[in-house]
Structure formats: structure tokens, C-alpha cells
Design a protein around this motif. Structure first.
Motif, PDB file in Angstrom:
ATOM      1  N   THR A 252     -23.224 100.698   3.101  1.00 44.20           N
ATOM      2  CA  THR A 252     -22.971  99.745   2.019  1.00 44.20           C
ATOM      3  C   THR A 252     -21.912  98.781   2.522  1.00 44.20           C
ATOM      4  OG1 THR A 252     -23.491 101.396   0.343  1.00 44.20           O
ATOM      5  CG2 THR A 252     -22.145  99.523  -0.358  1.00 44.20           C
ATOM      6  N   LEU A 253     -22.266  97.499   2.567  1.00 39.97           N
ATOM      7  CA  LEU A 253     -21.314  96.521   3.101  1.00 39.97           C
ATOM      8  C   LEU A 253     -20.237  96.238   2.050  1.00 39.97           C
ATOM      9  CD1 LEU A 253     -20.461  94.582   5.339  1.00 39.97           C
ATOM     10  CD2 LEU A 253     -22.003  92.871   4.382  1.00 39.97           C
ATOM     11  N   ASP A 254     -19.013  96.512   2.401  1.00 40.01           N
ATOM     12  CA  ASP A 254     -17.892  96.315   1.477  1.00 40.01           C
ATOM     13  C   ASP A 254     -17.301  94.929   1.699  1.00 40.01           C
ATOM     14  OD1 ASP A 254     -15.733  96.474  -0.189  1.00 40.01           O
ATOM     15  OD2 ASP A 254     -14.628  97.934   1.015  1.00 40.01           O
ATOM     16  N   LEU A 255     -17.889  93.947   1.015  1.00 41.81           N
ATOM     17  CA  LEU A 255     -17.397  92.575   1.195  1.00 41.81           C
ATOM     18  C   LEU A 255     -16.041  92.350   0.538  1.00 41.81           C
ATOM     19  CD1 LEU A 255     -20.494  90.200   0.922  1.00 41.81           C
ATOM     20  CD2 LEU A 255     -19.210  90.888   2.950  1.00 41.81           C
ATOM     21  N   THR A 256     -15.712  93.212  -0.436  1.00 42.24           N
ATOM     22  CA  THR A 256     -14.385  93.112  -1.060  1.00 42.24           C
ATOM     23  C   THR A 256     -13.290  93.260  -0.005  1.00 42.24           C
ATOM     24  OG1 THR A 256     -15.361  94.255  -2.930  1.00 42.24           O
ATOM     25  CG2 THR A 256     -12.973  94.050  -2.937  1.00 42.24           C
ATOM     26  N   ALA A 257     -13.619  94.023   1.030  1.00 42.92           N
ATOM     27  CA  ALA A 257     -12.610  94.279   2.070  1.00 42.92           C
ATOM     28  C   ALA A 257     -12.116  92.980   2.701  1.00 42.92           C
ATOM     29  CB  ALA A 257     -13.207  95.188   3.147  1.00 42.92           C
ATOM     30  N   VAL A 258     -12.954  91.961   2.748  1.00 40.34           N
ATOM     31  CA  VAL A 258     -12.582  90.765   3.517  1.00 40.34           C
ATOM     32  C   VAL A 258     -11.384  90.026   2.892  1.00 40.34           C
ATOM     33  CG1 VAL A 258     -13.394  88.581   4.479  1.00 40.34           C
ATOM     34  CG2 VAL A 258     -14.905  90.583   4.491  1.00 40.34           C
ATOM     35  N   PRO A 259     -11.504  89.542   1.622  1.00 39.23           N
ATOM     36  CA  PRO A 259     -10.314  88.889   1.049  1.00 39.23           C
ATOM     37  C   PRO A 259      -9.148  89.857   0.862  1.00 39.23           C
ATOM     38  CG  PRO A 259     -12.107  89.006  -0.564  1.00 39.23           C
ATOM     39  CD  PRO A 259     -12.668  89.456   0.740  1.00 39.23           C
ATOM     40  N   ALA A 292     -19.020  83.550   3.339  1.00 39.40           N
ATOM     41  CA  ALA A 292     -18.622  82.962   2.049  1.00 39.40           C
ATOM     42  C   ALA A 292     -17.344  83.581   1.500  1.00 39.40           C
ATOM     43  CB  ALA A 292     -19.762  83.114   1.036  1.00 39.40           C
ATOM     44  N   VAL A 293     -17.123  84.870   1.736  1.00 35.72           N
ATOM     45  CA  VAL A 293     -15.896  85.488   1.204  1.00 35.72           C
ATOM     46  C   VAL A 293     -14.717  85.337   2.163  1.00 35.72           C
ATOM     47  CG1 VAL A 293     -17.027  87.107  -0.364  1.00 35.72           C
ATOM     48  CG2 VAL A 293     -16.535  87.830   1.990  1.00 35.72           C
ATOM     49  N   GLY A 294     -14.906  84.589   3.238  1.00 36.47           N
ATOM     50  CA  GLY A 294     -13.752  84.241   4.066  1.00 36.47           C
ATOM     51  C   GLY A 294     -13.616  84.988   5.374  1.00 36.47           C
ATOM     52  N   ALA A 295     -14.660  85.664   5.823  1.00 34.77           N
ATOM     53  CA  ALA A 295     -14.557  86.347   7.127  1.00 34.77           C
ATOM     54  C   ALA A 295     -14.292  85.314   8.223  1.00 34.77           C
ATOM     55  CB  ALA A 295     -15.847  87.099   7.426  1.00 34.77           C
ATOM     56  N   ASP A 296     -13.562  85.737   9.237  1.00 30.03           N
ATOM     57  CA  ASP A 296     -13.293  84.853  10.379  1.00 30.03           C
ATOM     58  C   ASP A 296     -14.503  84.751  11.290  1.00 30.03           C
ATOM     59  OD1 ASP A 296     -10.295  84.258  10.122  1.00 30.03           O
ATOM     60  OD2 ASP A 296     -10.437  86.414   9.777  1.00 30.03           O
ATOM     61  N   GLY A 297     -15.488  85.595  11.038  1.00 25.02           N
ATOM     62  CA  GLY A 297     -16.693  85.515  11.845  1.00 25.02           C
ATOM     63  C   GLY A 297     -17.586  86.702  11.578  1.00 25.02           C
ATOM     64  N   ILE A 298     -18.680  86.754  12.306  1.00 29.03           N
ATOM     65  CA  ILE A 298     -19.615  87.858  12.137  1.00 29.03           C
ATOM     66  C   ILE A 298     -20.005  88.411  13.502  1.00 29.03           C
ATOM     67  CG2 ILE A 298     -20.588  87.054   9.935  1.00 29.03           C
ATOM     68  CD1 ILE A 298     -23.006  86.336  11.922  1.00 29.03           C
ATOM     69  N   MET A 299     -20.474  89.651  13.486  1.00 31.32           N
ATOM     70  CA  MET A 299     -21.068  90.246  14.682  1.00 31.32           C
ATOM     71  C   MET A 299     -22.490  90.640  14.337  1.00 31.32           C
ATOM     72  SD  MET A 299     -20.183  93.736  16.769  1.00 31.32           S
ATOM     73  CE  MET A 299     -19.420  93.136  18.260  1.00 31.32           C
ATOM     74  N   VAL A 300     -23.462  90.192  15.150  1.00 33.40           N
ATOM     75  CA  VAL A 300     -24.856  90.563  14.890  1.00 33.40           C
ATOM     76  C   VAL A 300     -25.549  91.005  16.172  1.00 33.40           C
ATOM     77  CG1 VAL A 300     -25.312  89.175  12.819  1.00 33.40           C
ATOM     78  CG2 VAL A 300     -25.579  88.128  15.080  1.00 33.40           C
ATOM     79  N   GLU A 301     -26.526  91.892  15.984  1.00 34.87           N
ATOM     80  CA  GLU A 301     -27.318  92.365  17.122  1.00 34.87           C
ATOM     81  C   GLU A 301     -28.580  91.509  17.258  1.00 34.87           C
ATOM     82  OE1 GLU A 301     -25.946  97.006  17.355  1.00 34.87           O
ATOM     83  OE2 GLU A 301     -27.867  96.574  16.388  1.00 34.87           O
TER      84      GLU A 301
END
Ligand code: PEP
Ligand code: MN
Length: 349
Positions: A252-259, A292-301
Motif C-alpha cells: 500500500t503506497l503511503d503517499l501521506t509519508a511524503v509531505p 503531486a504530493v511533493g516527492a523530490d522524484g520517483i524510482m521506477v523499474e
């Protein structure tokens, strides 16, 4: 606690404060800000707190002494209000630009890696990823190419000019991985492998610490504190999903963690929608969400032929999928960039 020096305090005064801290058997960590220096006092202070605070307050050059309310100190925003920006080769993480770490789950062969790198580097990736030492749930699954994979990764760096990141699974591998990789990745299963955290802290390379799939935010930041306490605050945090009662997705991706993290810590935050969802078609929407929630970036495979992948076949993007995701997140990033400051300043404890 941390000591705020007066504006204009000189080296002798800073050394005086550090000497007092060292004489107590504690460790001083200096953050030389733009106009004044702050020194964190790290270690088991215990009952000495009040007397030590009083003595520090009376030391020449000291403006104030403040307690850090959180159990993590060096990685807290209380101690270090400015964002940490990590520079690797020509890339910067945490400076407001959009970091995109992309590449295969596992490095399977030279051709597979270089084909992927040529594509992602040509379509906006800023850092190349690829696993050489793979933490697999089954001992019978492909375990990675090991040092051979690291060599291909170094070749990919030379070819693309981009920095590379790969996972290190145990302290004995740190030196060899640091020899080939620009960033050391600590995976979810090792977030609380304290000897690995300390070894990476001493390695002199930026470290990306993925969230343990069962870890709270505080446990995660305490794990980052281990790395920082070993002298390395070049740390990137990566939210990669946590285990909950939900079984429809891998995690479960916890997007709350980002901000929330931006509020609690000065370290940059990356979102990994590949391991969070485990499904290729969910990667793009969640990458958009992360940005959108402010991550400095993403990692994808990303894999040239995901269905043939030796690991995580269901979640790796194919080339058109990567391109489509890039178009989407680049647009979202341009929209939300100016909002990041507001997200960061969100009030609350
Ligand atoms: C990875 O990124 O290669 C990986 C194994 O991820 P995680 O540790 O998040 O499962
Ligand atoms: Mn993977």
C-alpha cells in the motif's frame, strides 16, 4: 539538544563548544548555515541535560541552546531547517528538480541493461537503477549477477553520463558496491540492519534508504539517523509501500509519508510506485500521485521486454509505458513545483 552560535561567532568559539561536548563523552555535529552555525549534541545525555544546557548557554559565542523534541536528531528539520540537496555527478536530488531513477529490477545481461539505459536516458531519466545483488523472497529465484552486474552498471554510467544506484545487501559488500555505484541503496528488508546502516554511513557515498515494509515513519527516520550518526547525512528516503490488510496490490503506497517527511526531515524523498503497487498499469497513476504530493522524484523499474524479466515481471514498465509516464509526471511537476514550499510549511506537530 542543539547549540545555536551567535551570528559572526568564530572558529575558536565553535571549537570551545565542541570541546565541552566531547569532554562529556558526547559527539558534536556541526551544521554551518548561511549566517550562523548550529551544533547538535548527540549521545546519551540522560540526567545531565539541565546542567549541560546551562553550561553550554554560558559558553562564549553561544546564542541559545534548544532541545530537539524528536528521538532522531541529525535528520530532523528542527536541527537542520534547510533542505538537504544531494549532488551526484551532474545530478541533484532535492533541489526542486524532478529526479527520475529508472532501469531494470535486476541487471540480467549487458545487452538488457544497456538497451534499457539508452532508452530511459534518452527520455528524461536522471539516475540509472539496476539490481546486481537481489534480495529475493525465494532462495531458488534469480539472485542477480553480482559483481558482473556492477561492471555493466559502471559501463552504463560511462555511456549515459548519468549516476547509478544499486542495492547493497550486507556490510561485506559495501566496499565493492561503493566502488562501482554512485549511490548505495538499502532495501526494504534491510531498513533496520543496523550494521549495514553504519557501514553505509562510513562509505562516503550518498545512500538511498527504502522504507521497511512494516516500519513506522519514526522507525524509518531512526534508521536514517544511524547513517547520519556514522558521519553521512547524504541520505535519500524512498517510500516504496508498506504491508497492510489490503492484498489487491503488492503493498500500500503511503503517499501521506511524503509531505509528512518534508515536515519532519530535511532529507529528500523519492516515491517508488513499482514496488508499491506490483502492477505495471498502476505505476503511472501512482507516479503522478507521488509527484503531486511533493516527492523530490520517483524510482521506477523499466525493462525492454517486461514479460521476459527474471524478477518483478508484472511491475516493470515497457519503453512506451516509461515514455508515457514521463510525459505525465513532467507536466505535473511543472504545476506543483511552486506548491512545495506550502506543503513543507504545513503546520502540525
Ligand atoms: C529494489 O528497488 O530493487 C527493491 C528490491 O526494492 P525493495 O527493497 O523496496 O523491495
Ligand atoms: Mn524489483
Amino acid at each position: 539538544m542543539f547549540v545555536v552560535m551567535r551570528t559572526g561567532a568564530g572558529e575558536a568559539e565553535v571549537n570551545g563548544v565542541k570541546g565541552l561536548i566531547l569532554a562529556e563523552g558526547l559527539t558534536p555535529f556541526e551544521n554551518a548555515g548561511a549566517d550562523r552555525t548550529v551544533i547538535a549534541v548527540v549521545g546519551e545525555i540522560g540526567k545531565r541535560r539541565e546542567s549541560l544546557q546551562a553550561r553550554l548557554e554560558q559558553t562564549p559565542g553561544v546564542a541559545s541552546v534548544t532541545r530537539i523534541s524528536k528521538p532522531y536528531k541529525l535528520v530532523s528539520r528542527e536541527f537542520h531547517p534547510e533542505d538537504t540537496v544531494i549532488s551526484v555527478l551532474d545530478a541533484k536530488v532535492g533541489d526542486g528538480s524532478l529526479t527520475v531513477m529508472a532501469g531494470p529490477c535486476s541487471i540480467e545481461s549487458r545487452d538488457q541493461l544497456l538497451e534499457t539505459v539508452d532508452f530511459v536516458a534518452g527520455h528524461g531519466a536522471t539516475i540509472i537503477r539496476g539490481g546486481a545483488f537481489k534480495p529475493r523472497t525465494s532462495p531458488y529465484s534469480f539472485q542477480g549477477l553480482g559483481v558482473e552486474g556492477l561492471r555493466y552498471l559502471a559501463e552504463a554510467r560511462g555511456r549515459s553520463g548519468l549516476p547509478v544506484i544499486t542495492e547493497v545487501m550486507e556490510p561485506s559488500q559495501v566496499d565493492i558496491v561503493a566502488e562501482y555505484s554512485d549511490i548505495l541503496q538499502i532495501g526494504t528488508r534491510n531498513m533496520q540492519n543496523f550494521s549495514l546502516l553504519l557501514a553505509c554511513g562510513r562509505a562516503g557515498r550518498p545512500v538511498m534508504l527504502k522504507r521497511g515494509y512494516g516500519a513506522t515513519i519514526e522507525e524509518w527516520l531512526m534508521a536514517a539517523e544511524y547513517i547520519a550518526s556514522a558521519g553521512n547525512s547524504q541520505i535519500i528516503l524512498c517510500e516504496r509501500g508498506i504491508r497492510t490488510f489490503e492484498t489487491s496490490t503488492r503493498n500500500t503506497l503511503d503517499l501521506t509519508a511524503v509531505p509528512l517527511l518534508h515536515h519532519l526531515t530535511h532529507l529528500p524523498v523519492i516515491v517508488d510506485p513499482s514496488h508499491a503497487t506490483g502492477k505495471r498499469w498502476l505505476v503511472k497513476p501512482l507516479a503522478i500521485g507521488g509527484v503531486a504530493v511533493g516527492a523530490d522524484g520517483i524510482m521506477v523499474e523499466v525493462h525492454p521486454r517486461p514479460d521476459e524479466a527474471l524478477s518483478d515481471a508484472e511491475q516493470q514498465l515497457d519503453f512506451p509505458g516509461f515514455e508515457s509516464m514521463m510525459n505525465a509526471i513532467t507536466g505535473v511537476h511543472a504545476h506543483v513545483k511552486d506548491l512545495h514550499g506550502d506543503l513543507l510549511r504545513a503546520t502540525g506537530g
